[in-house]
Design a protein around this motif. Structure first.
Motif, short mmCIF file in Angstrom:
data_model
loop_
_atom_site.label_atom_id
_atom_site.label_comp_id
_atom_site.label_asym_id
_atom_site.label_seq_id
_atom_site.Cartn_x
_atom_site.Cartn_y
_atom_site.Cartn_z
N VAL A 159 0.77 -1.19 -0.04
CA VAL A 159 0.02 0.08 -0.06
C VAL A 159 0.82 1.22 -0.01
O VAL A 159 0.46 2.08 -0.80
CB VAL A 159 -0.77 -0.08 1.22
N GLN A 160 1.79 1.23 0.90
CA GLN A 160 2.89 2.52 1.15
C GLN A 160 3.66 2.51 -0.33
O GLN A 160 3.69 3.46 -0.84
CB GLN A 160 3.73 2.22 2.09
N PHE A 161 4.05 1.25 -0.72
CA PHE A 161 4.99 1.19 -2.03
C PHE A 161 4.27 1.88 -3.38
O PHE A 161 4.75 2.41 -3.90
CB PHE A 161 5.17 -0.11 -2.31
N ILE A 191 5.41 5.80 -4.84
CA ILE A 191 5.09 6.10 -6.20
C ILE A 191 4.99 7.76 -6.22
O ILE A 191 5.67 8.28 -7.19
CB ILE A 191 3.95 5.57 -6.81
N PHE A 192 4.47 8.33 -5.41
CA PHE A 192 3.96 9.88 -5.44
C PHE A 192 5.60 10.33 -5.31
O PHE A 192 5.90 11.43 -5.99
CB PHE A 192 3.39 10.31 -4.23
N LEU A 193 6.43 10.10 -4.34
CA LEU A 193 7.83 10.65 -4.12
C LEU A 193 8.60 10.40 -5.19
O LEU A 193 9.41 11.34 -5.58
CB LEU A 193 8.16 9.91 -2.90
N SER A 194 8.45 9.16 -5.94
CA SER A 194 9.37 9.04 -6.94
C SER A 194 8.91 10.12 -8.06
O SER A 194 9.83 10.26 -8.93
CB SER A 194 9.07 7.55 -7.66
N LEU A 195 7.44 10.29 -8.31
CA LEU A 195 7.13 11.08 -9.39
C LEU A 195 7.77 12.49 -9.23
O LEU A 195 8.31 13.00 -10.12
CB LEU A 195 5.70 11.03 -9.41
N LEU A 196 7.77 12.99 -7.85
CA LEU A 196 7.86 14.19 -7.44
C LEU A 196 9.55 14.47 -8.00
O LEU A 196 10.02 15.42 -8.40
CB LEU A 196 7.74 14.37 -6.02
#
Length: 264
Positions: A111-113, A118-123
């Motif tokens: 869920v966190q992954f 993903i949000f942080l990776s996108l940012l």
């Protein structure tokens, strides 16, 4: 016109070098694994993006040329799943052949992954992509052909990582030279997909998805999921032979599709 485009590219690269140098120094001095490194890495990854915005404002008096429109959704979907596909194929071969094995002790909060991760990776990825695909690739495409655009942008993208690979420990468990070779082949190879999708979609968001999903799934899932069997460090990850080979395959596929780009 071509002279002006090359001038824009030169200014963008000069600014990127200046801004990136600050964060290269911070990361090298603190160590890639230090507790503050994540903040320096964020600054580094946004250096191309900030440079692109400044350059665009200088020459175009606007940031619209970066490619903020969404474009056709099918290209966004392709961008999300392409890195997952070549990662799944690469690591499946690794596990089947025995160049690495599945780590049965590995666990992850999916869920966190799939949300925060993903949000942080996108940012993080967006910063680089505003620069490399948002600004650099379209400028190059105006003065050279598709193949040269991909090779030039791919090599620049690769070399931009070299200070970290050489001086900060950002490499595989092999020699620095081997890591540099595999990394450069992989990055230059996948640059063909990044450039093709960016040019045909007109959207910088495709690069963000490609970059983020590659980083997130390779670095945070497939690498830790794979246990060392001896030769494994030479095969897995961004510094191994498997993804380098995948990069070559991806490059060939999108090079063959180059005629679908109206510009060319």
């Amino acid at each position: 016109m071509a002279k002006k485009k090359w001038k824009e590219i030169a200014v963008f690269l000069a600014l990127t070098l200046v801004f990136s140098s600050v964060f290269w120094i911070f990361i090298i001095k603190s160590g890639f694994q230090s507790k503050n490194a994540i903040f320096y890495i964020f600054g580094l990854m946004w250096s191309p993006g900030v440079s692109a915005i400044i350059t665009s404002l200088i020459f175009q008096k606007s940031i619209r040329p970066i490619g903020w429109k969404w474009g056709k959704t099918r290209y966004q979907v392709l961008s999300i799943f392409l890195p997952i596909v070549y990662a799944v194929v690469s690591y499946s071969v690794i596990w089947l052949v025995g160049w690495g094995r599945i780590n049965k002790d590995f666990s992850i909060d999916f869920v966190q992954f799939l949300t925060i991760g993903i949000f942080l990776s996108l940012l993080f990825a967006l910063g680089e992509e505003i620069g490399w695909r948002g600004y650099l690739v379209p400028r190059l495409s105006k003065v050279t052909g598709f193949t040269s655009t991909c090779l030039i942008s791919g090599v620049i993208w690769s070399v931009w990582h070299f200070p970290l690979i050489i001086f900060s420990g950002y490499h595989g468990g092999t020699s620095v030279l081997y890591s540099l070779i595999c990394f450069t082949i992989m990055v230059t190879g996948i640059s063909f997909a990044y450039a093709w999708i960016r040019l045909i979609s007109g959207s910088v968001w495709t690069g963000m998805f490609l970059h983020a999903m590659h980083n997130h799934f390779v670095q945070s899932y497939f690498d830790p999921l794979t246990e060392d069997t001896g030769i494994t460090p030479y095969i897995i990850g961004e510094f191994g032979a498997a993804l380098a080979f995948a990069g070559i395959v991806v490059a060939f596929i999108f090079w063959k599709l180059r005629n679908r780009l109206i510009h060319f």
